[in-house]
Design an enzyme around this catalytic site. Structure first.
Site, mmCIF file in Angstrom:
data_model
loop_
_atom_site.group_PDB
_atom_site.id
_atom_site.type_symbol
_atom_site.label_atom_id
_atom_site.label_comp_id
_atom_site.label_asym_id
_atom_site.label_seq_id
_atom_site.Cartn_x
_atom_site.Cartn_y
_atom_site.Cartn_z
ATOM 1 N N GLN A 52 0.867 -1.184 0.000
ATOM 2 C CA GLN A 52 0.000 0.000 0.000
ATOM 3 C C GLN A 52 0.898 1.227 0.000
ATOM 4 O O GLN A 52 1.871 1.309 0.747
ATOM 5 C CB GLN A 52 -0.914 0.023 1.222
ATOM 6 C CG GLN A 52 -1.877 1.201 1.216
ATOM 7 C CD GLN A 52 -3.006 1.032 2.229
ATOM 8 O OE1 GLN A 52 -3.064 0.032 2.926
ATOM 9 N NE2 GLN A 52 -3.881 2.002 2.292
ATOM 10 N N GLY B 167 1.061 5.749 -1.432
ATOM 11 C CA GLY B 167 0.274 6.962 -1.539
ATOM 12 C C GLY B 167 -0.798 6.882 -2.606
ATOM 13 O O GLY B 167 -1.813 7.553 -2.527
ATOM 14 N N GLY C 184 -2.448 4.004 -3.635
ATOM 15 C CA GLY C 184 -3.512 3.088 -3.248
ATOM 16 C C GLY C 184 -2.953 1.733 -2.863
ATOM 17 O O GLY C 184 -1.759 1.563 -2.638
ATOM 18 N N VAL D 271 -2.056 -2.292 -3.409
ATOM 19 C CA VAL D 271 -1.512 -3.129 -4.471
ATOM 20 C C VAL D 271 -1.897 -4.578 -4.183
ATOM 21 O O VAL D 271 -1.679 -5.076 -3.067
ATOM 22 C CB VAL D 271 0.020 -3.001 -4.569
ATOM 23 C CG1 VAL D 271 0.548 -3.824 -5.736
ATOM 24 C CG2 VAL D 271 0.417 -1.530 -4.725
ATOM 25 N N ASP E 9 10.399 10.270 -6.548
ATOM 26 C CA ASP E 9 10.084 9.458 -5.372
ATOM 27 C C ASP E 9 10.959 8.203 -5.336
ATOM 28 O O ASP E 9 10.471 7.099 -5.108
ATOM 29 C CB ASP E 9 8.596 9.081 -5.366
ATOM 30 C CG ASP E 9 8.104 8.695 -3.975
ATOM 31 O OD1 ASP E 9 8.771 9.053 -2.983
ATOM 32 O OD2 ASP E 9 7.054 8.031 -3.879
#
Length: 848
Positions: free
Chosen positions: A527, A529, A531, A533, A643
């Protein structure tokens, strides 16, 4: 909001076609709602709660096509709920509780595919709960609250509501059996004070995240089967599971081992079994009834440290968030009256740390700077907290620009919504000495919710005096984009044409449901940012990873389309491949190749059963660097990832690395291969993960490809030490450098990676520190990073340079940066000297 405005809402407001927010909460407005307000097609937030407005809800409100927040609770609205409201395409929060609404609940509300919260408590409704509410399975409904609405009939099948967390149908005239087979996401169920009968179905005992199950004052019978209870581990001492089964017809209890767990409370008073069964009687006089208003335990105060050391006459206070780290610091906080309007929990204490963490992340400050000094539940139920925001460690007060920034985020609702905490509102912002912005209200006077008028004056005065000319421009820029992420998901699904991308398969929502067994929680593998998985199986037998977007994620419809278009053009052996996507029924998903060995972070944790050796870590670093280099120089168009972190580096079956998650990627303005400064991208809002964010990018909002280099440098330090970027208040970059400066760099090397050659370790350490240089221009380019990692790889005993690309020219290794130039990242926890990382046994070095 929170003034003494009287009269009615002028119908002329309906002419403001570009109006985005209409917030009139907490006034003395009366009259009716004019149908012309339905012309506000740009409106995102419509709040008139806590007024005296009466009359019906105009059916013209169906044309509020951009409405996300619809808060009309605590008024005197009457008449029926227009079924046309089911056409609202982007609505998240539907709060109409505490009115005088009548008639049936329209089943058309289940057509709102974006709905998260439906709250209609304390109205004069009639009829039954619409059977169409089972169609909420097509939405991400988190909270359904229909308490005290005069409803009758049976509870419809709600088993398809796969994201439901909070269900309150209490104080109605509902009959029939209890619901069964509810989603494992459910944490709060209140079905008390109804006419429900029959036994408790096995499915209710097996909800593994339950916190509150209230079934009291019904006609339930049979045996309480505690031996069927199952529950996940409790996350902290304040976690609870309360079962209130009082005043029913239960005859006996089958004990279970979980009843001995102190976090679990069972109440059976008022059942026939209290007088007939010894098993039941043990729970008929429960003394440890949990008080939802029990104060949170205070952090122990070190000797010689107390509030008395602070100048309380000038609003100085002790920062309790720093006590956890043994620091005693007085500072001047900003005091905020903060209220959660519809949280998805009924007991706050287990969520205290999570709330502070959530607010800190949304405000871009450290968690220790956010302190909830007290809280109270008020009618709704709504949660009021007295919030104190402290300056960072080492500072006694905020500077002017930071005060303006924080103020603007609170006052303009620029704190993005969250599935757990729901919508919020600000009751007051108190900026006393030394900020000297607002006067006339104190936390003591404004903390009581009856001081709304005073609180409103505070906000009104501060709004015009706190913000300088520069910060006004800043706020305006923020305002144009505020809440875009919340509404974009459904908006995209309805507005854009169906996407066709060469080489990328288009899946339906039903196909994804089948692939994941209705998004079974046991198939969830992660999980982030964006959503959750899930591990899925396609009809052809392929195993895939399915990223399912959530409304409160950082990305919405626009970002989904951006990521889809970008990923379809990215092809490199060190990047995760996109297989397909789903853009159907208001859902957005990305389907990737499945990486059997999870994330790099999984293999660096102390609990990992398969620790990585030194050579493998170099190989992973090199492959990851090549993937990032491809993004910077060869992708069309070039990209800055934004990121890079250990959890976004995935490992396949052979432990080959692949960089993943391009949801925050930004187009790069033509970076150059040989390390010349790439062009800069001006960013309004800094995004990324705390601990990895380039400090210069954070401070200047100027993003370059060297921002990825900084983040990758942190990953290199993780590979070296096995430590997290932020751990127990410690900054890995600074801790590792302090160990190096003290001549103890070997003390931070992860012992689980086994033997390593000294001639390879030193350049690896140098490279990591170079990447983490404070100044952007002092960092190497990714091309230089790749070449240096290739050189280190070629130095490994037994490793052939032929196994890598031919580009093996070494870079001119710069010296390790002096201490003064080490990064200061405002996102990171405060600095601490020495500590855990510097101590310990120096591992032996065994040549290979």
């Amino acid at each position: 909001m929170w003034n003494n405005i009287t009269g009615s809402i002028p119908p002329e407001i309906g002419y403001l076609s570009k109006l985005v927010q209409l917030s009139l909460s907490g006034n003395k407005l009366s009259g009716v709602l004019d149908p012309s307000l339905g012309n506000l097609s740009s409106l995102n937030r419509f709040q008139i709660d806590e007024n005296n407005i009466s009359g019906p809800i105009p059916s013209s409100f169906q044309f509020l096509s951009n409405l996300v927040h619809f808060h009309m609770n605590n008024n005197s609205l009457n008449g029926s709920i227009p079924p046309e409201l089911g056409r609202l395409p982007m609505l998240n929060h539907f709060l109409f509780d505490n009115n005088q609404l009548s008639g049936d609940i329209p089943g058309e509300l289940s057509n709102i595919s974006t709905l998260l919260i439906l709250q209609l408590d304390n109205n004069q409704l009639s009829g039954s709960i619409p059977s169409s509410f089972q169609d909420f399975s097509r939405t991400n409904l988190t909270k359904l609250s229909l308490r005290n609405c005069g409803l009758n009939g049976t509870i419809p099948d709600l088993s398809g509501l796969s994201t439901l967390v909070y269900l309150d149908l209490s104080n109605n005239q509902l009959t029939g059996p209890l619901p069964s087979n509810l989603s494992q996401t459910v944490r709060t169920i209140d079905l008390s004070i109804n006419q429900l009968d029959g036994e408790i179905p096995a499915g209710l005992y097996e909800l593994r995240q339950m916190e509150l199950l209230r079934l009291q004052n019904n006609s339930l019978d049979g045996v309480v089967r505690a031996e069927l209870l199952s529950h996940d581990s409790f996350t902290n001492e304040e976690s609870v599971f309360i079962m209130d089964f009082r005043n029913n017809n239960f005859s006996d209890l089958i004990p279970g081992a979980l009843l001995a767990v102190p976090n679990i409370t069972l109440q059976l008073q008022g059942n026939p079994g209290c007088n007939a069964s010894q098993n039941v009687s043990a729970y008929c006089n429960v003394q440890n009834d949990y008080n939802v208003s029990t104060p949170l335990p205070l952090m122990p105060v070190p000797a010689g440290c107390s509030d008395d050391t602070c100048d309380r006459t000038r609003n100085q206070e002790l920062n309790y968030g720093l006590l956890e780290f043994g620091l005693c610091q007085c500072a001047y906080p900003i005091n905020v009256g903060y209220r959660l309007k519809s949280p998805s929990f009924a007991i706050y204490q287990p969520y205290a740390d999570a709330l502070q963490q959530y607010l800190a992340s949304r405000l871009f400050i450290n968690q220790y700077q956010v302190n909830v000094s007290d809280f109270s539940w008020i009618e709704g139920p709504r949660l009021y907290v007295n919030l104190k925001v402290f300056p960072p460690n080492g500072s006694v007060e905020f500077n002017t620009s930071e005060v303006s920034r924080l103020y603007s985020q609170f006052a303009t609702f620029n704190i993005s919504a969250n599935r757990t905490f729901g919508p919020h509102e600000i009751l007051f912002i108190f900026l006393g000495f030394p900020y000297n912005v607002s006067i006339g209200a104190t936390p003591a006077s404004a903390g009581g919710l009856k001081a709304g008028a005073i609180a409103g004056i505070v906000i009104g005065v501060a709004a015009f005096t706190a913000v300088t000319a520069i910060s006004i421009l800043y706020i305006a820029g923020k305002r144009w984009g505020f809440f875009s992420a919340v509404g974009s998901r459904a908006g995209t699904a309805r507005r854009h044409k169906r996407i066709k991308v060469d080489g990328v398969q288009d899946f339906t929502f039903k196909e994804m449901m089948k692939a994941t067994n209705n998004f079974d929680s046991t198939l969830q593998v992660g999980q982030g940012g964006y959503g959750r998985v899930y591990r899925g199986t396609l009809p052809d037998g392929r195993i895939v990873a399915i990223k399912r977007a959530e409304e409160d994620s950082l990305q919405g419809g626009k970002e989904f389309l951006t990521e889809l278009e970008i990923l379809s053009r990215l092809h490199h052996r060190n990047l995760v491949s996109l297989i397909g996507f789903c853009d159907d029924e208001g859902e957005q998903m990305l389907i990737y190749e499945f990486m059997e060995n999870g994330t790099l972070r999984d293999h660096l944790n102390a609990t990992s059963k398969s620790p990585l050796g030194f050579a493998r870590r170099i190989q992973i670093a090199l492959g990851s660097a090549k993937g990032i280099l491809y993004l910077h120089t060869e992708a069309n168009p070039p990209l800055i990832h934004r990121d890079i972190k250990a959890t976004n580096i995935l490992l396949d079956q052979k432990l080959a690395p692949k960089v993943a998650d391009f949801g925050l990627s930004k187009l790069a303005p033509a970076p150059e291969l040989e390390g010349a400064a790439a062009g800069q991208v001006e960013m309004t809002l800094v995004k990324g993960t705390p601990g990895y964010i380039d400090p210069e990018y954070f401070l200047s909002h100027k993003l370059t490809d060297r921002s990825d280099v900084y983040s990758f440098g942190v990953v290199l330090l993780e590979l070296l030490t096995g430590q997290h970027p932020i751990s127990k208040g410690k900054n890995l970059v600074r801790e590792a450098y302090m160990a190096y400066e003290a001549g103890m760099i070997l003390s931070v090397v992860d012992p689980s990676m086994g033997p390593y050659p000294a001639q390879c370790l030193e350049p690896f350490v140098h490279l990591a520190f170079q990447c983490c240089m404070d100044e952007t221009d002092s960092r190497p380019s990714m091309a230089e990073v790749v070449r240096e990692l290739e050189r280190i790889w070629s130095m490994l005993p037994g490793e052939s340079s032929s196994s890598i690309d031919n580009s093996t020219a070494s870079m001119d290794t710069k010296s390790v940066p002096p201490k003064a130039s080490l990064p200061y990242n405002p996102y990171l926890s405060f600095d601490m000297d020495g500590g855990n990382l510097v101590s310990g046994t120096i591992p032996s070095i065994i040549p290979r």
